[in-house]
Design a protein around this motif. Structure first.
Motif, PDB file in Angstrom:
ATOM      1  N   LEU A  23       0.858  -1.304   0.522  1.00  0.00           N
ATOM      2  CA  LEU A  23      -0.021  -0.152   0.364  1.00  0.00           C
ATOM      3  C   LEU A  23       1.089   1.678   0.106  1.00  0.00           C
ATOM      4  N   ALA A  24       0.408   2.468  -0.333  1.00  0.00           N
ATOM      5  CA  ALA A  24       1.343   3.405  -0.830  1.00  0.00           C
ATOM      6  C   ALA A  24       0.322   4.762   0.159  1.00  0.00           C
ATOM      7  N   TRP A  25       0.838   3.844   1.955  1.00  0.00           N
ATOM      8  CA  TRP A  25       0.003   4.300   3.063  1.00  0.00           C
ATOM      9  C   TRP A  25       0.829   5.534   3.839  1.00  0.00           C
ATOM     10  N   PRO A  26       0.371   6.436   3.681  1.00  0.00           N
ATOM     11  CA  PRO A  26       1.262   7.236   4.523  1.00  0.00           C
ATOM     12  C   PRO A  26       1.882   7.008   5.735  1.00  0.00           C
ATOM     13  N   THR A  27       2.878   7.996   5.524  1.00  0.00           N
ATOM     14  CA  THR A  27       3.765   7.253   6.971  1.00  0.00           C
ATOM     15  C   THR A  27       4.764   8.042   7.901  1.00  0.00           C
ATOM     16  N   SER A  28       3.855   9.640   7.490  1.00  0.00           N
ATOM     17  CA  SER A  28       4.375  10.685   8.343  1.00  0.00           C
ATOM     18  C   SER A  28       3.966  12.336   7.618  1.00  0.00           C
ATOM     19  N   ILE A  29       3.343  12.531   8.397  1.00  0.00           N
ATOM     20  CA  ILE A  29       2.886  14.532   8.322  1.00  0.00           C
ATOM     21  C   ILE A  29       4.110  15.388   8.576  1.00  0.00           C
ATOM     22  N   ALA A  30       4.756  16.174   7.599  1.00  0.00           N
ATOM     23  CA  ALA A  30       5.407  17.029   7.564  1.00  0.00           C
ATOM     24  C   ALA A  30       4.921  18.667   8.303  1.00  0.00           C
ATOM     25  N   GLU A  31       5.378  19.266   8.660  1.00  0.00           N
ATOM     26  CA  GLU A  31       4.017  20.496   9.328  1.00  0.00           C
ATOM     27  C   GLU A  31       5.751  21.769   9.637  1.00  0.00           C
ATOM     28  N   ALA A  32       4.784  23.327   9.406  1.00  0.00           N
ATOM     29  CA  ALA A  32       6.214  23.936   9.623  1.00  0.00           C
ATOM     30  C   ALA A  32       5.661  24.240  11.072  1.00  0.00           C
ATOM     31  N   LYS A  33       6.712  24.949  11.618  1.00  0.00           N
ATOM     32  CA  LYS A  33       7.610  24.670  12.805  1.00  0.00           C
ATOM     33  C   LYS A  33       6.511  25.843  13.656  1.00  0.00           C
ATOM     34  N   ASP A  34       5.283  25.967  12.931  1.00  0.00           N
ATOM     35  CA  ASP A  34       3.902  27.019  12.968  1.00  0.00           C
ATOM     36  C   ASP A  34       2.868  26.459  13.055  1.00  0.00           C
ATOM     37  N   GLY A  35       3.110  24.816  13.024  1.00  0.00           N
ATOM     38  CA  GLY A  35       2.426  24.050  12.195  1.00  0.00           C
ATOM     39  C   GLY A  35       1.437  24.080  11.649  1.00  0.00           C
ATOM     40  N   ARG A  36       1.802  24.652  10.901  1.00  0.00           N
ATOM     41  CA  ARG A  36       1.210  24.353   8.988  1.00  0.00           C
ATOM     42  C   ARG A  36       1.695  23.561   9.024  1.00  0.00           C
ATOM     43  N   PHE A  37       0.245  22.642   7.921  1.00  0.00           N
ATOM     44  CA  PHE A  37       0.580  21.843   7.523  1.00  0.00           C
ATOM     45  C   PHE A  37       1.423  21.988   6.120  1.00  0.00           C
ATOM     46  N   LEU A  38       2.170  21.328   5.482  1.00  0.00           N
ATOM     47  CA  LEU A  38       2.951  21.308   4.615  1.00  0.00           C
ATOM     48  C   LEU A  38       3.546  19.619   3.818  1.00  0.00           C
ATOM     49  N   GLY A  39       2.306  19.051   4.178  1.00  0.00           N
ATOM     50  CA  GLY A  39       2.505  17.874   3.455  1.00  0.00           C
ATOM     51  C   GLY A  39       2.563  16.341   3.866  1.00  0.00           C
ATOM     52  N   PHE A  40       3.224  15.010   3.229  1.00  0.00           N
ATOM     53  CA  PHE A  40       3.352  14.453   4.213  1.00  0.00           C
ATOM     54  C   PHE A  40       3.849  13.265   3.300  1.00  0.00           C
ATOM     55  N   SER A  41       4.101  12.108   4.278  1.00  0.00           N
ATOM     56  CA  SER A  41       5.473  11.378   3.531  1.00  0.00           C
ATOM     57  C   SER A  41       4.843  10.268   3.044  1.00  0.00           C
ATOM     58  N   MET A  42       5.414   8.894   2.079  1.00  0.00           N
ATOM     59  CA  MET A  42       4.383   8.114   2.265  1.00  0.00           C
ATOM     60  C   MET A  42       6.008   7.077   1.003  1.00  0.00           C
ATOM     61  N   PRO A  43       5.657   5.525   1.071  1.00  0.00           N
ATOM     62  CA  PRO A  43       6.869   4.594   0.910  1.00  0.00           C
ATOM     63  C   PRO A  43       6.552   5.189  -0.448  1.00  0.00           C
ATOM     64  N   GLU A  44       7.354   4.751  -1.485  1.00  0.00           N
ATOM     65  CA  GLU A  44       7.905   4.745  -2.667  1.00  0.00           C
ATOM     66  C   GLU A  44       7.218   3.573  -3.197  1.00  0.00           C
ATOM     67  N   ILE A  45       6.594   3.390  -4.248  1.00  0.00           N
ATOM     68  CA  ILE A  45       6.266   2.192  -5.157  1.00  0.00           C
ATOM     69  C   ILE A  45       7.513   1.872  -6.068  1.00  0.00           C
ATOM     70  N   ASP A  46       7.238   0.863  -6.665  1.00  0.00           N
ATOM     71  CA  ASP A  46       8.636   0.072  -7.391  1.00  0.00           C
ATOM     72  C   ASP A  46       8.038   0.565  -8.775  1.00  0.00           C
ATOM     73  N   PHE A  47       7.267   1.367  -9.716  1.00  0.00           N
ATOM     74  CA  PHE A  47       7.243   2.114 -11.308  1.00  0.00           C
ATOM     75  C   PHE A  47       7.525   1.503 -11.566  1.00  0.00           C
ATOM     76  N   ASP A  48       9.503   1.025 -11.276  1.00  0.00           N
ATOM     77  CA  ASP A  48       9.680   0.954 -13.088  1.00  0.00           C
ATOM     78  C   ASP A  48      10.050  -1.117 -12.922  1.00  0.00           C
ATOM     79  N   GLY A  49       9.875  -1.358 -11.590  1.00  0.00           N
ATOM     80  CA  GLY A  49       9.546  -2.862 -11.153  1.00  0.00           C
ATOM     81  C   GLY A  49       8.488  -3.001 -11.236  1.00  0.00           C
TER      82      GLY A  49
END
Length: 395
Positions: A23-49
């Protein structure tokens, strides 16, 4: 909040390859110092393979993509898909927009990664449910058509899952791809779903028939029973039921999926005989010739129609030759002789100017390049031209 719920309720999936992610399931959330949402990370799916699961459905797609042809691989892919969906449902999550193009197939092990997890319907526990936003025709359950994806849940997943499994086991044929009888209106595949034209059940319907290339009759009875429940009732089999039913057929050590004696490198069957060999026999057998009807013989165009109907079918890959004689207006010897004589007369007339002067230089050069035509009485009719082309190897 949806991402936080996903982080808190990640499905428990296990496999023997730690580098593979189902699953391309989120693993963490990226936030700014003031708590603003910046994005999230998730595992990379191997599209080449990996390739889209859509490429595994039909033989031509598998050949073009270089995927293995043995039937057991498709059974294993179906099992692995059911395994992933069952794990999602156990956590209370629903895919909703489940379809082959949202699944990546890793061909070496037939493992499947499901994409676009942020679009799932996610169970947030005490916070409630975070709904999905879209689904795709041809995989929408009949009761869900016209509904908002926000309102859909597990039942929609179970319908789409059964459609994908059916297509994997039946060389891409959709379970609602049917030949309709008189009085029934055809339409898109979604229209056929909405009308309930499922033609592959244990009990056949007199109103619609299965596609001629289907091998569903060779499926084991327990698998056919699950398909009947998925497409003919609202009590659809769970993803866990599909997982458990397919496990034994996907496991080579069980012996429940048998390699065909005639084509062991491609064909497999479930002990009812090889449906793929039977299908090959049907595809390679010549079509039955139809004789001339009385009505055809009494009408002006009947002879031509009868000749067309009784002609032997052209083998696949061979381009029919074209007879130029049948396209020319010179259909007999008399017309040919008259044409040659007329050409000789015209050449003789154009060879001299009206006042007897010699023709201009460009006319002399033209006459030198032209070979004199033989007398008409010694001219034999040309042979009928036929173009022959070697058969191309089958794709």
């Amino acid at each position: 909040p949806k991402l936080e719920a996903m982080l808190a309720r990640e499905p428990a999936l296990s496999n023997d390859n730690p580098k593979f992610r189902q699953l391309a399931w989120p693993t963490s959330i990226a936030e700014a110092k003031d708590g603003r949402f910046l994005g999230f990370s998730m595992p990379e799916i191997d599209f080449d393979g990996s390739v889209s699961l859509e490429r595994m459905l039909q033989k031509r797609m598998r050949q073009v993509t270089g995927l293995p042809e043995f039937y057991g691989y498709r059974v294993t892919a179906a099992y692995n898909l059911a395994l992933s969906v069952a794990a999602l449902h156990k956590r209370g999550h629903h895919v909703i927009d489940l379809k082959p193009v949202n699944c990546r197939l890793h061909a070496e092990e037939m493992l499947i990664s499901i994409l676009d997890c942020d679009g799932f319907s996610v169970d947030g526990g005490a916070a409630g449910r975070y709904s999905a936003h879209q689904f795709t025709p041809e995989y929408i359950a009949p009761e869900a058509f016209g509904e908002d994806p926000h309102n859909l849940g597990e039942a929609q997943d179970l319908f789409a899952l059964a459609v994908i499994i059916f297509r994997l086991l039946n060389n891409g044929i959709h379970p609602f791809q049917a030949r309709l009888g008189k009085g029934l209106k055809s339409g898109t595949l979604q229209d056929m779903i909405n009308a309930g034209y499922y033609a592959y059940g244990l009990k056949s319907s007199p109103k619609y028939k299965p596609a001629g290339q289907s091998v569903h009759a060779y499926f084991p009875d327990d698998i056919r029973g699950l398909f009947d429940r998925a497409f003919k009732s609202s009590a659809r089999p769970s993803a866990k039921s599909w997982r458990d039913a397919l496990r034994n057929y996907a496991d080579p050590s069980s012996g429940k999926l048998i390699r065909c004696d005639k084509h062991p490198e491609e064909h497999g069957h479930f002990g009812k005989g090889c449906g793929w060999c039977k299908l090959d026999e049907i595809n390679l057998s010549p079509m039955p010739a139809k004789g001339r009807t009385k009505r055809q013989s009494n009408r002006g165009g009947g002879a031509a129609s009868a000749r067309k109907a009784t002609a032997a079918p052209m083998p696949a890959g061979i381009i029919p030759s074209v007879s130029l004689g049948s396209l020319s207006i010179m259909r007999n010897r008399r017309a040919l002789i008259f044409t040659i004589v007329a050409a000789i007369v015209l050449i003789g007339v154009s060879g001299a100017s009206p006042d007897g002067a010699p023709p201009p230089p460009h006319s002399q050069q033209l006459q030198k390049r032209q070979q004199p035509s033989p007398p008409a009485t010694k001219k034999s009719p040309p042979s009928r031209f036929q173009q022959q082309q070697k058969a191309r190897p089958p794709v």
